[in-house]
Enzyme design. Sequence first.
Site, PDB file in Angstrom:
ATOM      1  N   HIS A 131      60.773  51.417   8.700  1.00  0.00           N
ATOM      2  CA  HIS A 131      60.936  51.275   7.261  1.00  0.00           C
ATOM      3  C   HIS A 131      62.270  51.409   7.271  1.00  0.00           C
ATOM      4  CE1 HIS A 131      55.965  51.227   7.278  1.00  0.00           C
ATOM      5  NE2 HIS A 131      56.491  50.116   8.358  1.00  0.00           N
ATOM      6  N   CYS A 139      72.892  44.505  -0.234  1.00  0.00           N
ATOM      7  CA  CYS A 139      73.412  43.177  -1.358  1.00  0.00           C
ATOM      8  C   CYS A 139      72.250  42.362  -1.030  1.00  0.00           C
ATOM      9  CB  CYS A 139      74.970  42.678  -1.424  1.00  0.00           C
ATOM     10  SG  CYS A 139      75.070  41.734  -2.879  1.00  0.00           S
ATOM     11  N   CYS A 162      80.700  41.996  -4.697  1.00  0.00           N
ATOM     12  CA  CYS A 162      80.602  40.642  -5.302  1.00  0.00           C
ATOM     13  C   CYS A 162      80.132  40.522  -5.941  1.00  0.00           C
ATOM     14  CB  CYS A 162      79.775  39.905  -3.645  1.00  0.00           C
ATOM     15  SG  CYS A 162      78.111  39.990  -3.931  1.00  0.00           S
ATOM     16  N   GLY A 199      50.939  62.464  11.225  1.00  0.00           N
ATOM     17  CA  GLY A 199      51.069  62.282   9.886  1.00  0.00           C
ATOM     18  C   GLY A 199      51.173  60.954   9.135  1.00  0.00           C
ATOM     19  N   THR A 200      50.128  60.222  10.002  1.00  0.00           N
ATOM     20  CA  THR A 200      50.652  58.971  10.063  1.00  0.00           C
ATOM     21  C   THR A 200      48.826  58.419   9.127  1.00  0.00           C
ATOM     22  OG1 THR A 200      50.633  55.946   9.684  1.00  0.00           O
ATOM     23  CG2 THR A 200      50.227  58.221  11.707  1.00  0.00           C
ATOM     24  N   SER A 201      48.424  57.247   7.681  1.00  0.00           N
ATOM     25  CA  SER A 201      47.449  57.318   7.949  1.00  0.00           C
ATOM     26  C   SER A 201      46.630  55.700   8.573  1.00  0.00           C
ATOM     27  CB  SER A 201      47.391  56.826   6.152  1.00  0.00           C
ATOM     28  OG  SER A 201      48.293  56.283   6.098  1.00  0.00           O
ATOM     29  N   ASN A 225      46.677  64.932  12.287  1.00  0.00           N
ATOM     30  CA  ASN A 225      46.851  64.808  11.512  1.00  0.00           C
ATOM     31  C   ASN A 225      46.063  66.019  10.613  1.00  0.00           C
ATOM     32  OD1 ASN A 225      46.317  63.256   9.093  1.00  0.00           O
ATOM     33  ND2 ASN A 225      46.879  61.835   9.552  1.00  0.00           N
TER      34      ASN A 225
HETATM   35  C1  BJW Z   1      49.599  65.418   7.611  1.00  0.00           C
HETATM   36  C2  BJW Z   1      50.319  66.532   6.482  1.00  0.00           C
HETATM   37  C3  BJW Z   1      50.622  67.247   7.783  1.00  0.00           C
HETATM   38  C4  BJW Z   1      49.996  64.786   5.870  1.00  0.00           C
HETATM   39  N1  BJW Z   1      50.314  67.596   8.752  1.00  0.00           N
HETATM   40  N2  BJW Z   1      49.221  65.556   8.612  1.00  0.00           N
HETATM   41  C5  BJW Z   1      45.620  43.248   6.611  1.00  0.00           C
HETATM   42  C6  BJW Z   1      46.456  43.112   8.388  1.00  0.00           C
HETATM   43  C7  BJW Z   1      47.265  43.925   8.794  1.00  0.00           C
HETATM   44  C8  BJW Z   1      48.366  43.810   8.419  1.00  0.00           C
HETATM   45  C9  BJW Z   1      48.523  43.405   6.511  1.00  0.00           C
HETATM   46  C10 BJW Z   1      47.324  43.130   5.843  1.00  0.00           C
HETATM   47  N3  BJW Z   1      47.085  42.674   5.076  1.00  0.00           N
HETATM   48  C11 BJW Z   1      48.706  42.923   4.710  1.00  0.00           C
HETATM   49  C12 BJW Z   1      49.223  43.289   5.772  1.00  0.00           C
HETATM   50  C13 BJW Z   1      50.549  43.420   6.017  1.00  0.00           C
HETATM   51  C14 BJW Z   1      51.105  44.906   5.335  1.00  0.00           C
HETATM   52  C15 BJW Z   1      50.101  46.273   5.700  1.00  0.00           C
HETATM   53  O1  BJW Z   1      50.055  46.586   6.569  1.00  0.00           O
HETATM   54  N4  BJW Z   1      49.667  46.223   4.593  1.00  0.00           N
HETATM   55  C16 BJW Z   1      48.559  47.039   4.592  1.00  0.00           C
HETATM   56  C17 BJW Z   1      48.545  48.282   3.373  1.00  0.00           C
HETATM   57  C18 BJW Z   1      46.605  46.615   4.888  1.00  0.00           C
HETATM   58  N5  BJW Z   1      51.914  45.712   6.143  1.00  0.00           N
HETATM   59  C19 BJW Z   1      53.412  44.545   6.213  1.00  0.00           C
HETATM   60  O2  BJW Z   1      53.864  44.014   4.445  1.00  0.00           O
HETATM   61  C20 BJW Z   1      55.226  44.908   7.145  1.00  0.00           C
HETATM   62  N6  BJW Z   1      55.812  43.986   6.568  1.00  0.00           N
HETATM   63  C21 BJW Z   1      54.673  43.164   7.789  1.00  0.00           C
HETATM   64  O3  BJW Z   1      53.750  42.994   8.302  1.00  0.00           O
HETATM   65  O4  BJW Z   1      55.729  41.792   7.716  1.00  0.00           O
HETATM   66  C22 BJW Z   1      54.790  40.481   8.347  1.00  0.00           C
HETATM   67  C23 BJW Z   1      56.132  39.907   8.073  1.00  0.00           C
HETATM   68  C24 BJW Z   1      56.465  38.964   9.296  1.00  0.00           C
HETATM   69  C25 BJW Z   1      58.143  38.014   9.327  1.00  0.00           C
HETATM   70  C26 BJW Z   1      58.346  37.822   8.064  1.00  0.00           C
HETATM   71  C27 BJW Z   1      57.647  38.567   7.050  1.00  0.00           C
HETATM   72  C28 BJW Z   1      57.170  39.281   6.921  1.00  0.00           C
HETATM   73  C29 BJW Z   1      55.775  45.922   5.705  1.00  0.00           C
HETATM   74  C30 BJW Z   1      55.558  47.284   6.132  1.00  0.00           C
HETATM   75  C31 BJW Z   1      56.637  48.343   4.637  1.00  0.00           C
HETATM   76  C32 BJW Z   1      55.759  49.228   4.555  1.00  0.00           C
HETATM   77  N7  BJW Z   1      56.769  50.184   3.554  1.00  0.00           N
HETATM   78  C33 BJW Z   1      56.136  51.168   3.193  1.00  0.00           C
HETATM   79  C34 BJW Z   1      57.289  52.137   1.452  1.00  0.00           C
HETATM   80  C35 BJW Z   1      59.125  52.174   2.545  1.00  0.00           C
HETATM   81  C36 BJW Z   1      59.395  52.257   1.945  1.00  0.00           C
HETATM   82  C37 BJW Z   1      59.683  53.436   1.002  1.00  0.00           C
HETATM   83  O5  BJW Z   1      59.304  54.514   1.304  1.00  0.00           O
HETATM   84  O6  BJW Z   1      59.567  53.491  -0.427  1.00  0.00           O
HETATM   85  O7  BJW Z   1      56.373  52.028   3.953  1.00  0.00           O
HETATM   86  S1  BJW Z   1      54.558  51.509   1.820  1.00  0.00           S
HETATM   87  C38 BJW Z   1      54.334  53.120   2.576  1.00  0.00           C
HETATM   88  O8  BJW Z   1      53.216  53.233   3.694  1.00  0.00           O
HETATM   89  C39 BJW Z   1      55.869  53.967   3.806  1.00  0.00           C
HETATM   90  C40 BJW Z   1      54.649  54.417   4.569  1.00  0.00           C
HETATM   91  O9  BJW Z   1      56.171  54.142   6.018  1.00  0.00           O
HETATM   92  C41 BJW Z   1      53.865  53.685   5.309  1.00  0.00           C
HETATM   93  C42 BJW Z   1      52.986  54.439   5.775  1.00  0.00           C
HETATM   94  O10 BJW Z   1      52.811  55.180   5.168  1.00  0.00           O
HETATM   95  P1  BJW Z   1      52.151  56.804   5.955  1.00  0.00           P
HETATM   96  O11 BJW Z   1      53.592  57.732   6.366  1.00  0.00           O
HETATM   97  O12 BJW Z   1      51.753  56.040   7.071  1.00  0.00           O
HETATM   98  O13 BJW Z   1      52.658  58.128   5.034  1.00  0.00           O
HETATM   99  P2  BJW Z   1      50.657  58.237   4.173  1.00  0.00           P
HETATM  100  O14 BJW Z   1      50.701  58.285   3.145  1.00  0.00           O
HETATM  101  O15 BJW Z   1      49.698  56.544   3.811  1.00  0.00           O
HETATM  102  O16 BJW Z   1      49.864  59.318   5.234  1.00  0.00           O
HETATM  103  C43 BJW Z   1      50.109  60.196   5.424  1.00  0.00           C
HETATM  104  C44 BJW Z   1      49.039  60.894   6.196  1.00  0.00           C
HETATM  105  O17 BJW Z   1      49.926  62.172   6.871  1.00  0.00           O
HETATM  106  C45 BJW Z   1      47.981  61.300   6.055  1.00  0.00           C
HETATM  107  O18 BJW Z   1      46.553  60.505   6.831  1.00  0.00           O
HETATM  108  C46 BJW Z   1      48.008  62.773   5.779  1.00  0.00           C
HETATM  109  O19 BJW Z   1      45.990  63.375   6.535  1.00  0.00           O
HETATM  110  C47 BJW Z   1      48.738  62.931   6.285  1.00  0.00           C
HETATM  111  N8  BJW Z   1      49.621  64.956   6.632  1.00  0.00           N
HETATM  112  N9  BJW Z   1      49.872  66.209   5.653  1.00  0.00           N
HETATM  113  C48 BJW Z   1      49.832  66.610   9.736  1.00  0.00           C
HETATM  114  N10 BJW Z   1      51.226  68.915   6.803  1.00  0.00           N
HETATM  115 ZN    ZN Z   2      77.214  41.604  -2.176  1.00  0.00          ZN
END
Ligand code: BJW
Ligand code: ZN
Length: 254
Positions: A131, A139, A162, A199-201, A225
């Site tokens: 990500h 840019c 630019c 640590g991912t949901s 997790n």
């Molecule tokens: C612990 C702990 C401890 C806490 N020890 N554990 C339906 C089906 C399939 C896909 C889709 C769909 N509808 C839409 C989509 C696509 C979409 C998606 O998946 N959406 C779902 C929400 C449904 N995906 C996308 O859009 C992706 N792109 C894509 O599909 O492109 C297609 C394409 C192709 C060609 C051209 C154009 C498009 C992109 C996804 C981008 C995600 N971006 C973010 C923001 C990044 C920037 C930023 O940080 O600002 O990424 S969103 C956010 O979620 C961030 C994270 O990396 C990501 C995952 O979250 P994560 O890391 O799992 O965190 P949490 O908070 O959810 O979970 C934390 C966990 O830790 C919990 O379980 C706790 O219990 C645990 N925990 N403490 C152990 N101490």
């Molecule tokens: Zn530029």
Amino acid sequence: MRRPNYAFRMWTKQPFSNKLLNRLRSSRYLLVLTGAGVSAESGVPTFRGKDGYWRKFSPQELATMDAFEKNSELVWEWYEYRRGLIREVQPNPAHYAIKDLEDRFAEFLLVTQNIDGLHQRAGSRKIAELHGNIWRDRCLKCGQVYDHKEVKLKGVPPKCACGGLLRPDVVWFGEALPQETLLQALQAAQFCDFLLTVGTSALVQPAASLPLLAQENGAFVVEINLEPTPLSERVNESIRGKAGEVLPGLVKKL
Ligand code: BJW
Ligand code: ZN
């Protein structure tokens, strides 16, 4: 009551089954997939947890191109706030344990959804950032990528040489992941012997598909997790506990 058909262990003094340890010890290629929970013990908020970012802000307001086009100041303020926070924190025992794992396997890849750079600060080198990285800007007009340290924000939104608008070089909803990095992660999932998802949901695609892809290709898959996820019932073993406690415990057992 129906019993779950998966192995689930609470973090106790012995959370690792013999099967898990034997499979890990005999693995050549280890893939570790991380999410925000790995940085939680460093003090970086998760997205969907109790104090997660999405509890206070809607993702649609902040992590989409639409949002950026509508209100780039708001989005930049959010990223500047997070950069300030991440600058002040340190890698935790989970990050260091993952670096230790990298040193112990002939083949290894760390696939992270985290953009905070804490894995690199703990010494991890074989890393695929799905990500993007919060310390880079890109840019929108000419595509130039800047190391954030070179960019002096004289207010938001910042501008490129630019004249184009800069954005954080991270992947927002609806955007494609960096193609080569995704390919590297997919290949690793196909060829690894063991996958640890930590640590991912497991809600955000395509990252959430990697553990099952690995399992379909014969890998042993273990989740660490604090809470159950949609993967918990499908992986080989799911361990409930803190990454910063469970992972160092696992390294000691190797
Ligand atoms: C612990 C702990 C401890 C806490 N020890 N554990 C339906 C089906 C399939 C896909 C889709 C769909 N509808 C839409 C989509 C696509 C979409 C998606 O998946 N959406 C779902 C929400 C449904 N995906 C996308 O859009 C992706 N792109 C894509 O599909 O492109 C297609 C394409 C192709 C060609 C051209 C154009 C498009 C992109 C996804 C981008 C995600 N971006 C973010 C923001 C990044 C920037 C930023 O940080 O600002 O990424 S969103 C956010 O979620 C961030 C994270 O990396 C990501 C995952 O979250 P994560 O890391 O799992 O965190 P949490 O908070 O959810 O979970 C934390 C966990 O830790 C919990 O379980 C706790 O219990 C645990 N925990 N403490 C152990 N101490
Ligand atoms: Zn530029």
